[in-house]
Scaffold this motif. Structure first.
Motif: not given
Length: 110
Positions: A5, A55, A58-60, A62-63, A99, A102-104, A106
């Motif tokens: 992160y 990660l 898609a998460i990367v 989006a964040t 964000v 979504v990250n919580s 992952t």
């Protein structure tokens, strides 16, 4: 995971710095701002290469894009005196909330 992160935060910072230099480059006619923004964009993508190994992409993305949009909008308001309607501010905070949401989750769903 904290290191991942931190790399992502560095990528967001570099992307925002590069984007904020776009007006100063005057369509890439000014050498120093153009070189600086190129450096920042390359650094952003370099840092992202470490993050996508840990990660989901898609998460990367989006964040990275969500936090970049939020930060650039705030910086545009502060440095370029661009106006933001209350609806835009609400939308920006919804992006940040998304964000975080979504990250919580992952890696917790299989």
């Amino acid at each position: 995971m904290i290191k991942t992160y931190l790399f992502l935060a560095g990528a967001v910072f570099c992307e925002v710095a590069g984007t904020m230099l776009l007006p100063a480059s005057q369509n890439f006619t000014k050498l120093v701002p153009t070189a600086a923004l190129s450096f920042f964009y390359l650094c952003a993508f370099y840092l992202l290469t470490f993050v996508v190994n840990k990660l989901p992409i898609a998460i990367v993305y989006a964040t990275w894009s969500g936090l970049g949009i939020f930060t650039i909008a705030i910086m545009g308001y502060i440095f370029f005196k661009q106006t933001l309607a209350w609806q835009a501010v609400l939308g920006l905070f919804l992006i940040v909330f998304g964000v975080i949401l979504v990250n919580s989750f992952t890696g917790k769903v299989s």
